[in-house]
Design a protein around this motif. Structure first.
Motif, PDB file in Angstrom:
ATOM      1  N   ASP A  88      28.530 -35.321 -26.527  1.00 51.75           N
ATOM      2  CA  ASP A  88      29.904 -35.580 -26.474  1.00 51.75           C
ATOM      3  C   ASP A  88      30.683 -34.289 -26.406  1.00 51.75           C
ATOM      4  N   LYS A  89      31.272 -34.144 -25.056  1.00 50.91           N
ATOM      5  CA  LYS A  89      31.652 -32.772 -24.837  1.00 50.91           C
ATOM      6  C   LYS A  89      33.236 -32.418 -25.711  1.00 50.91           C
ATOM      7  N   GLU A  90      33.741 -33.584 -25.595  1.00 51.05           N
ATOM      8  CA  GLU A  90      35.078 -33.552 -26.373  1.00 51.05           C
ATOM      9  C   GLU A  90      34.765 -33.130 -27.745  1.00 51.05           C
ATOM     10  N   TYR A  91      33.959 -33.499 -28.727  1.00 53.12           N
ATOM     11  CA  TYR A  91      33.748 -33.419 -30.006  1.00 53.12           C
ATOM     12  C   TYR A  91      33.208 -31.945 -29.856  1.00 53.12           C
ATOM     13  N   GLN A  92      32.144 -31.708 -29.194  1.00 47.56           N
ATOM     14  CA  GLN A  92      31.619 -30.292 -29.293  1.00 47.56           C
ATOM     15  C   GLN A  92      32.793 -29.214 -28.982  1.00 47.56           C
ATOM     16  N   ASP A  93      33.431 -29.544 -27.945  1.00 46.62           N
ATOM     17  CA  ASP A  93      34.631 -28.592 -27.615  1.00 46.62           C
ATOM     18  C   ASP A  93      35.539 -28.138 -29.010  1.00 46.62           C
TER      19      ASP A  93
END
Length: 292
Positions: free
Chosen positions: A122-127
């Motif tokens: 989940d890129k949004e969460y990792q970002d």
């Protein structure tokens, strides 16, 4: 039979999706843990769990499953036994062991060793976690700089990467990253006062110190400099370093295992709050905002 090996980590390389081969499975009451040859997932550390694990999914035989947890594991090569998180009985570098990233999924999944699976973070969460973590580094460096000028009555042995008395290193009790935030707790006890910190003055001047820290952060963010991660190897236990250029203050290279932003440009702003927690504890809340 597949040869067991340390997980090759990809989260330092802007990789959020990757296809890999399953090398080990462990069934538990929680569900099914599996280990792949490589992974883009960042696990939570069993030693210093300041940075939460990534979220995401795995596709197995065409079916998508949520990854329920992602933790550090260690495999004893002689037995093929996987130990997870606090059950890990050895330190890194122990002969006959490899450290791995362990992914947890539901027992209902049909997964087998040597399956090829597709892992997606989940890129949004990792970002959001990355912004929180890098903001925490920037904030403590600014706090160190502000305190260095007026709140140490003698030279401290420990200096940070910019040459300032390392209040963060001396006083930090806990640190925890969440989405776009970092929370640090500092203890201002007798030992720190003996080392030369004027704790009473610090606590009395929190409003002024907060303002100065936020002003310094604003100056640094205006540089819009890049941030990079230097990896000494591909394994989870290989050293990784956070590197950022703070202009006239210098370049910082500090050991850190988390995920991070790639540039100061990713921030709209970073704001710090300093609060007292009793007579000898200081809470620093660092909030970041994504640049739109």
């Amino acid at each position: 039979m597949i040869e067991l090996s340390a997980t090759e980590i990809l989260f330092c390389h802007n990789t959020w999706q990757h296809t890999s081969v399953v090398q080990l499975i462990k069934e538990t009451d929680q569900g099914t843990w599996f280990v792949t040859k490589e992974t883009p997932f960042h696990p939570v550390s069993h030693i210093w769990p300041d940075h939460p694990e990534d979220k995401g999914t795995v596709v197995i035989n065409g079916i998508k499953y949520p990854v329920l947890a992602c933790q550090t594991g260690a495999i004893e090569l002689a037995t093929g036994e996987l130990y997870i998180d606090k059950d890990i009985p050895i330190k890194r570098g122990e002969a006959g062991w490899v450290f791995v990233v362990s992914h947890l999924i539901s027992k209902k999944s049909n997964i087998a060793v040597e399956n090829t699976v597709e892992l997606t973070v989940d890129k949004e969460y990792q970002d959001a976690l990355s912004r929180g973590h890098s903001a925490g580094h920037i904030a403590y460096l600014a706090l160190n700089k502000v305190l260095h000028t007026s709140y140490w009555r003698k030279d401290a042995d420990r200096k940070d990467e910019l040459g300032h008395h390392n209040f963060n290193s001396y006083a930090q009790e806990t640190s925890f990253v969440t989405e776009d935030q970092c929370e640090d707790v500092y203890r201002l006890g007798k030992t720190l006062r003996k080392r030369g910190l004027n704790s009473a003055e610090l606590m009395a001047d929190l409003s002024s110190i907060t303002e100065q820290v936020n002003q310094q952060i604003t100056v640094w963010l205006a540089l819009e400099n890049e941030v990079s991660i230097e990896c000494e190897g591909k394994a989870l236990t290989d050293s990784r370093y956070w590197i950022a250029d703070f202009g006239i203050d210098g370049v910082v290279k500090l050991p850190c295992g988390g995920t991070h932003v790639s540039s100061f440009k990713e921030y709209q702003e970073i704001k710090v709050e300093l609060k007292t927690q009793g007579e000898q504890e200081l809470l620093m809340l660092t909030h970041s905002k994504k640049r739109i």
